[in-house]
Design a protein around this motif. Structure first.
Motif, short mmCIF file in Angstrom:
data_model
loop_
_atom_site.label_atom_id
_atom_site.label_comp_id
_atom_site.label_asym_id
_atom_site.label_seq_id
_atom_site.Cartn_x
_atom_site.Cartn_y
_atom_site.Cartn_z
N ILE A 94 0.85 -1.19 0.00
CA ILE A 94 0.00 0.00 0.00
C ILE A 94 0.89 1.24 0.00
N VAL A 95 0.59 2.16 -0.90
CA VAL A 95 1.25 3.46 -0.95
C VAL A 95 0.18 4.54 -0.98
N ASP A 96 0.17 5.41 0.00
CA ASP A 96 -0.82 6.49 0.07
C ASP A 96 -2.25 5.94 -0.02
N ASN A 97 -2.49 4.85 0.69
CA ASN A 97 -3.79 4.17 0.74
C ASN A 97 -4.22 3.61 -0.62
N MET A 98 -3.28 3.45 -1.54
CA MET A 98 -3.55 2.84 -2.85
C MET A 98 -2.82 1.51 -2.94
N PRO A 99 -3.43 0.54 -3.60
CA PRO A 99 -2.72 -0.74 -3.79
C PRO A 99 -1.60 -0.59 -4.80
N VAL A 100 -0.49 -1.22 -4.53
CA VAL A 100 0.61 -1.28 -5.48
C VAL A 100 0.29 -2.37 -6.50
N THR A 101 0.18 -2.00 -7.75
CA THR A 101 -0.30 -2.93 -8.79
C THR A 101 0.86 -3.50 -9.59
N TRP A 102 0.66 -4.72 -10.02
CA TRP A 102 1.62 -5.43 -10.88
C TRP A 102 0.98 -5.61 -12.24
N CYS A 103 1.58 -5.04 -13.28
CA CYS A 103 1.06 -5.11 -14.64
C CYS A 103 1.98 -5.97 -15.50
N TYR A 104 1.37 -6.89 -16.22
CA TYR A 104 2.15 -7.77 -17.08
C TYR A 104 1.39 -7.98 -18.39
N ASP A 105 2.14 -8.41 -19.41
CA ASP A 105 1.58 -8.57 -20.75
C ASP A 105 0.69 -9.80 -20.82
N VAL A 106 -0.42 -9.65 -21.55
CA VAL A 106 -1.33 -10.77 -21.82
C VAL A 106 -1.49 -10.87 -23.33
N GLU A 107 -2.54 -11.52 -23.76
CA GLU A 107 -2.74 -11.73 -25.19
C GLU A 107 -3.02 -10.42 -25.92
N ASP A 108 -2.74 -10.41 -27.20
CA ASP A 108 -3.02 -9.28 -28.10
C ASP A 108 -2.29 -8.02 -27.68
N GLY A 109 -1.16 -8.15 -27.04
CA GLY A 109 -0.37 -6.98 -26.69
C GLY A 109 -0.96 -6.12 -25.59
N GLN A 110 -1.96 -6.61 -24.87
CA GLN A 110 -2.56 -5.85 -23.80
C GLN A 110 -1.85 -6.14 -22.47
N LYS A 111 -2.15 -5.33 -21.50
CA LYS A 111 -1.59 -5.51 -20.17
C LYS A 111 -2.71 -5.76 -19.17
N PHE A 112 -2.42 -6.62 -18.22
CA PHE A 112 -3.35 -6.88 -17.12
C PHE A 112 -2.70 -6.43 -15.82
N CYS A 113 -3.44 -5.65 -15.04
CA CYS A 113 -2.92 -5.12 -13.78
C CYS A 113 -3.62 -5.79 -12.62
N ASN A 114 -2.85 -6.25 -11.68
CA ASN A 114 -3.35 -6.98 -10.52
C ASN A 114 -2.96 -6.22 -9.26
N PRO A 115 -3.88 -6.01 -8.30
CA PRO A 115 -3.54 -5.29 -7.06
C PRO A 115 -2.77 -6.18 -6.09
N GLY A 116 -1.66 -6.68 -6.53
CA GLY A 116 -0.82 -7.57 -5.74
C GLY A 116 0.15 -8.28 -6.66
N PHE A 117 1.18 -8.87 -6.08
CA PHE A 117 2.14 -9.61 -6.89
C PHE A 117 2.62 -10.82 -6.10
N PRO A 118 3.01 -11.89 -6.78
CA PRO A 118 3.37 -13.13 -6.09
C PRO A 118 4.72 -13.04 -5.41
N ILE A 119 4.92 -13.91 -4.43
CA ILE A 119 6.22 -13.95 -3.75
C ILE A 119 7.24 -14.72 -4.56
N GLY A 120 6.77 -15.50 -5.51
CA GLY A 120 7.66 -16.27 -6.36
C GLY A 120 6.85 -17.22 -7.22
N CYS A 121 7.52 -18.16 -7.86
CA CYS A 121 6.82 -19.12 -8.72
C CYS A 121 7.63 -20.40 -8.78
N TYR A 122 7.06 -21.38 -9.45
CA TYR A 122 7.66 -22.72 -9.47
C TYR A 122 7.57 -23.31 -10.87
N VAL A 123 8.65 -23.98 -11.27
CA VAL A 123 8.69 -24.73 -12.52
C VAL A 123 8.74 -26.21 -12.16
#
Length: 620
Positions: free
Chosen positions: A137-166
């Motif tokens: 949270i910054v200034d009572n706003m969620p810190v968003t994570w934006c990443y590329d999706v299909e058709d060159g668009q971006k999706f923004c999520n009010p949160g981001f993962p701690i990591g990932c697994y292969v």
């Protein structure tokens, strides 16, 4: 002149009005002439971590991340505690317009030969497997994570993962999909580096500094101590436009679903009202056309049961208790949604919605006791002490028992959603010390008031009910009666369940209030219509049936929640499954009492049978 001055004053008040806790904060560059109430330090706070694959949220410190223990933790209201929010200061701190490039926060090392380190590492891996998300949270706003999706668009999520697994087969899971460099098999990638970009807007023609409008983050996983990131602070003169098209499409889709739901509820409400009015008008006109006394004596339909329609129902004590608790929930829901429509309970004011609901429920013990006592007295009941005790403890006790069991599971799992013992004692104090006495006060006035005078004397010998057709039997009528109200809400119910279990923000309170009103109207019309059909079939047991007809909507809600669990959610684990269905049962019980009482006492105060009897007397 006076009116002009009054209007100017009102406009001045309107332009300077902000909701409590939501006033904007101005930021100024450090080292320069700062205006009053203008900050130069930008603080970043961290909240609990949650996952769509688990109902168990955890505090930020549970994963052994870098933390700050020198600054004071922000105070939390009752709603935040109930929802498991745990906002804490973070070690990340910025100066306005001062770029912080490659700043080291802390270093963590784990030795698998040490049991404590191994447990921390295993818990961190479990969090990555279940895709737990940071919420900063910054200034009572969620810190968003934006990443590329299909058709060159971006999706923004009010949160981001701690990591990932292969996986061992080389399949990238969750956030590993967005980066082709994560290709090592059976490997965990922890996001140990973040690039934070803060967008601000300079206020023109006013010496108020600047306002923050967005905060974005790009998590990365590095094997090196430092990679040269982009500047962590970015200035702009307007809102960011990187995913405007996607936002417009999502908003348009949401609006189409809202319009679809509105058309459905209006159509259902109009259809029920039309059938009810045409049927009543036809029957009354037929009765008024009787020419002779002999014809008038050939009574049929609801005219035959006027001497039994006021007969007290079976289990009248329990029915009155349900109606009293339903009244409490009905008023609480109405007032909460009304304040939410005004903006006082917006999602930015964290925990305000739940706090308002709990406080209102505590203070509404008086109408609950009054309605329960009033109806129980009209049923001829005399055990007023038992009635008021059941009103105070039966339904709230079932909810509290369920909630306490869920809280024990959360305690055992070490979740941040577990309510502290002090808060649990505070809630019990609100219940026993405020709600219960107010219920007794309401019951006192309900029993003290004179009973309802019935317009006709009840027959001493109950009339025999003839053999009923399939559609006028109790169970089929109750099952059919819940379909129409559920049709009003099932689309809106999807968004509400998404906001609860998929951790999405819900803000369409205006439309929710509209659906609430139409739901009440539909429940009333469907119940009155089916009750009229049953009376025409000479079945005068209408009290319980009228309550269960609209209350059966809660059964459809429960079935939909089960379908939602298996089709929409990815929840795994026994504890999460028990928690989901435990909380769902609480919501179903509350919804059952609310919809059963949503006729606003019209039917249960006997206005419907009274009106039938008055029509009977006029036509005779």
């Amino acid at each position: 002149m006076l009116l002009w001055l009054l209007g100017a004053a009102l406009l001045g008040l309107a332009s300077g009005f902000y909701l409590p806790g939501l006033a904007p904060v101005s930021f100024c560059e450090p080292g320069k002439d700062e205006v009053p109430d203008c900050r130069s330090t930008i603080e970043l706070f961290v909240n609990r971590l949650d996952s769509v694959e688990s109902v168990l949220p955890y505090e930020y410190t549970a994963f052994d991340f870098c933390f700050e223990n020198t600054r004071k933790r922000p105070s939390e209201n009752l709603g935040q505690v109930l929802f498991g929010e745990r906002i804490e200061p973070s070690p990340y701190e910025f100066q306005f317009k001062k770029a912080a490039v490659c700043k080291k926060v802390c270093t963590k090392a784990y030795d698998t030969n040490i049991s404590s380190d191994k447990n921390k590492l295993d818990f961190l891996k479990k969090g990555m497997l279940l895709n737990y998300q940071h919420h900063w949270i910054v200034d009572n706003m969620p810190v968003t994570w934006c990443y590329d999706v299909e058709d060159g668009q971006k999706f923004c999520n009010p949160g981001f993962p701690i990591g990932c697994y292969v996986t061992e087969g080389g399949r990238a899971k969750d956030a590993c999909v967005v980066n082709s460099n994560f290709n090592e098999k059976d490997a965990f990638y922890i996001f140990n580096h973040v690039d934070i970009t803060i967008h601000y807007h300079v206020i023109e023609n006013e010496q108020l500094g600047a306002r923050l409008v967005a905060a974005k983050i790009e998590p990365k996983s590095h094997k090196f101590d430092c990679l040269k990131p982009a500047n962590s602070l970015k200035g702009c003169e307007s809102w960011p436009h990187d995913n405007t098209l996607l936002n417009i499409l999502l908003l348009w889709t949401f609006l189409l679903s809202i319009m679809n739901s509105l058309v459905i509820v209006l159509f259902l409400s109009g259809m029920v009202a039309m059938i009810m009015l045409r049927t009543l008008h036809k029957d009354i006109a037929r009765y008024n056309q009787m020419d002779s006394v002999e014809d008038a004596q050939e009574e049929f339909g609801w005219k035959l049961v006027h001497g039994d329609v006021f007969r007290p129902p079976r289990k009248g004590m329990l029915l009155s208790v349900f109606l009293g608790s339903g009244t409490q929930i009905f008023i609480m829901t109405f007032v909460t949604l009304f304040f939410a429509c005004l903006g006082f309970l917006s999602p930015a004011n964290r925990g305000a919605l739940m706090t308002c609901a709990v406080v209102l429920w505590v203070l509404l013990g008086t109408p609950a006791g009054y309605v329960a006592a009033r109806l129980y007295k009209s049923f001829g009941g005399e055990k007023w002490k038992t009635n008021v005790l059941l009103t105070s403890f039966l339904c709230p006790g079932v909810v509290f028992a369920d909630f306490f069991v869920m809280n024990l599971i959360l305690w055992g799992e070490g979740s941040s959603a577990a309510m502290p013992f002090g808060t649990l004692v505070a809630i019990l104090a609100l219940w026993f010390c405020i709600s219960v006495p107010l219920t007794f006060i309401g019951a006192y006035f309900g029993f003290k008031r004179a009973g309802i005078e019935h317009p006709v004397r009840t027959n001493q010998i109950p009339r025999q009910i003839p053999e009923q057709s399939f559609y006028t039997k109790p169970l089929p009528g109750i099952v059919m009666g819940g379909i129409l109200p559920f049709g009003c809400i099932f689309i809106q119910l999807f968004f509400i369940l998404n906001s609860i279990w998929s951790h999405q923000m819900y803000y369409m309170f205006g439309f929710l209030f509209l659906v609430f009103i139409i739901l009440v109207i539909t429940c009333s019309e469907a119940t009155i219509l089916l009750c009229y059909f049953h009376l025409c079939a000479e079945d005068y047991h209408w009290q319980w049936r009228s309550f269960l007809t609209s209350g059966f909507t809660a059964v459809y809600f429960l079935v939909y929640a089960i379908h939602y669990f298996f089709s929409k959610l990815q929840i795994t684990g026994l504890a999460s499954t028990i928690l989901y269905f435990g909380y769902t049962m609480i919501m179903a019980l509350i919804f059952f009492l609310f919809t059963g009482m949503s006729k606003n006492e019209i039917l249960h105060c006997f206005y419907f049978p009274c009106s039938l009897h008055l029509h009977f007397r006029k036509s005779s």
